[in-house]
Design a protein around this motif. Sequence first.
Motif, PDB file in Angstrom:
ATOM      1  N   GLY A  75       7.564   2.277  -1.724  1.00 41.46           N
ATOM      2  CA  GLY A  75       6.607   1.270  -2.184  1.00 41.46           C
ATOM      3  C   GLY A  75       7.036   0.648  -3.493  1.00 41.46           C
TER       4      GLY A  75
ATOM      5  N   ASN B  38      -0.893   8.062   8.911  1.00 39.06           N
ATOM      6  CA  ASN B  38      -2.284   7.705   9.187  1.00 39.06           C
ATOM      7  C   ASN B  38      -2.321   6.659  10.302  1.00 39.06           C
ATOM      8  OD1 ASN B  38      -4.974   6.902   9.184  1.00 39.06           O
ATOM      9  ND2 ASN B  38      -5.178   7.076   6.970  1.00 39.06           N
TER      10      ASN B  38
ATOM     11  N   LEU C 230       2.923  -1.661   4.449  1.00 41.21           N
ATOM     12  CA  LEU C 230       2.433  -0.283   4.486  1.00 41.21           C
ATOM     13  C   LEU C 230       3.607   0.643   4.202  1.00 41.21           C
ATOM     14  CD1 LEU C 230       0.139  -0.237   7.658  1.00 41.21           C
ATOM     15  CD2 LEU C 230      -0.401  -0.952   5.325  1.00 41.21           C
TER      16      LEU C 230
ATOM     17  N   ASP D 211      -0.062  12.844   3.722  1.00 44.27           N
ATOM     18  CA  ASP D 211      -1.489  12.962   3.398  1.00 44.27           C
ATOM     19  C   ASP D 211      -2.311  13.641   4.484  1.00 44.27           C
ATOM     20  OD1 ASP D 211      -1.249  11.737   0.930  1.00 44.27           O
ATOM     21  OD2 ASP D 211      -1.425   9.740   1.778  1.00 44.27           O
TER      22      ASP D 211
ATOM     23  N   ILE E  28       0.859  -1.179   0.000  1.00 36.57           N
ATOM     24  CA  ILE E  28       0.000   0.000   0.000  1.00 36.57           C
ATOM     25  C   ILE E  28       0.895   1.228   0.000  1.00 36.57           C
ATOM     26  CG2 ILE E  28      -1.839   1.258   1.166  1.00 36.57           C
ATOM     27  CD1 ILE E  28      -2.754  -1.340   2.412  1.00 36.57           C
ATOM     28  N   GLY E  29       0.851   1.974  -1.083  1.00 42.78           N
ATOM     29  CA  GLY E  29       1.692   3.158  -1.239  1.00 42.78           C
ATOM     30  C   GLY E  29       2.616   3.020  -2.426  1.00 42.78           C
TER      31      GLY E  29
ATOM     32  N   ASP F  44      -2.282   2.470  -4.606  1.00 42.02           N
ATOM     33  CA  ASP F  44      -2.165   3.827  -4.069  1.00 42.02           C
ATOM     34  C   ASP F  44      -3.461   4.586  -4.308  1.00 42.02           C
ATOM     35  OD1 ASP F  44       0.527   5.752  -3.359  1.00 42.02           O
ATOM     36  OD2 ASP F  44      -1.339   6.780  -3.856  1.00 42.02           O
ATOM     37  N   LYS F  45      -3.825   5.425  -3.350  1.00 40.71           N
ATOM     38  CA  LYS F  45      -5.071   6.191  -3.497  1.00 40.71           C
ATOM     39  C   LYS F  45      -4.932   7.365  -4.462  1.00 40.71           C
ATOM     40  CE  LYS F  45      -4.490   9.354   0.419  1.00 40.71           C
ATOM     41  NZ  LYS F  45      -5.079   9.780   1.705  1.00 40.71           N
TER      42      LYS F  45
ATOM     43  N   THR G 292       3.063   4.006   3.321  1.00 38.97           N
ATOM     44  CA  THR G 292       2.098   5.071   3.111  1.00 38.97           C
ATOM     45  C   THR G 292       2.625   6.463   3.432  1.00 38.97           C
ATOM     46  OG1 THR G 292       1.235   4.455   5.295  1.00 38.97           O
ATOM     47  CG2 THR G 292       0.053   3.635   3.382  1.00 38.97           C
TER      48      THR G 292
END
Length: 329
Positions: A19, A258, A128, A134, A13-14, A37-38, A130
């Motif tokens: 990542g 986060n 993670l 953010d 994730i990331g 990734d978002k 991340t």
Amino acid sequence: MKNDITIYDIIIIGAGPIGLACGIAAKEAGLDYTIIDKGCLVNSLYNYPLNMTFFSTSEKLEIGQVPFISHGNKPNRFEALEYYRRVASSQQLEVKLYEAVHKVVKKNKEAYSITTAKGQYTTKALVLATGFYDLPYLMDVEGETLPKVKHYYDEPHPYFGQKLVVVGAANSAVDVALETYRKGAEVTMVIRESEVLPSVKYWVKPDIENRIKEGAIKAYFDSKIIKIDDRTVEILTPEGQKVLDNDFVLAMTGYKPNFEFMESIGIGFREDGLRTPIYDEVSNETNVENVFLAGVVCGGLKTNKWFIENSRVHAENIIAHLVRKWKLD
């Protein structure tokens, strides 16, 4: 919702530099992996100021043994974005972008279920990577949600001819104050501390101190914002409350990982006042089996502990540990 029936060996994730480094290491080890990734590729770097130059030299930002050639001694944001796009393409990395991860739950003894905005995945291990860019630290004052208040800075042009309040005393705030001042903004700094932080870049610190001393940039030390409205900012100073005419507030107050997401997975934290996650420093495995941390997220609130250059090794640590573990099984 789309369901991916693949059971991955590892999901990362990331899609930042670390990542991507984890993805490269996983691919080289022959593991089934994907990176989610978002936002866009290296999303945090994309959101850096347009004219930003890295502290590190280009070779210290390299991953996957792909050379990073910069035109100057230190690369800028544009060169970094180009480099990491080239890495993702040349390494043919499996990356899913603009896909926020909503939930991670343990599916059974050997797998985790990951629910995203676009699908559901199953993986044996999870990384993670991340970062921390953010979630900005909020000032928690009235008016902070007004459109005039920004927690991210891109370029100085929109602030030409505007009355600008810059909050903070570290590198980001100092850079923003100097750049916007030089592009025609009327800049006032509001600083909680009694001075510009000693950690400010040594070649920039005298510049900001001289601009404040001569009055080109106004600064209120030992002060804080207590209210923001459409036309003014109210601050509390050692001399009492003051109301400043204001068009924009740039709150360069820093960012944090986060923590809620990590807690939702079951990751614990050390009682050190810094919310440092619990993880093994050799394997990078957390207290949750087969869940790993990589990059700056390892530092908790101490976001200046880990950088690209000193956390690239996390990818090797994680993948080497999993390969050894699964061979034993």
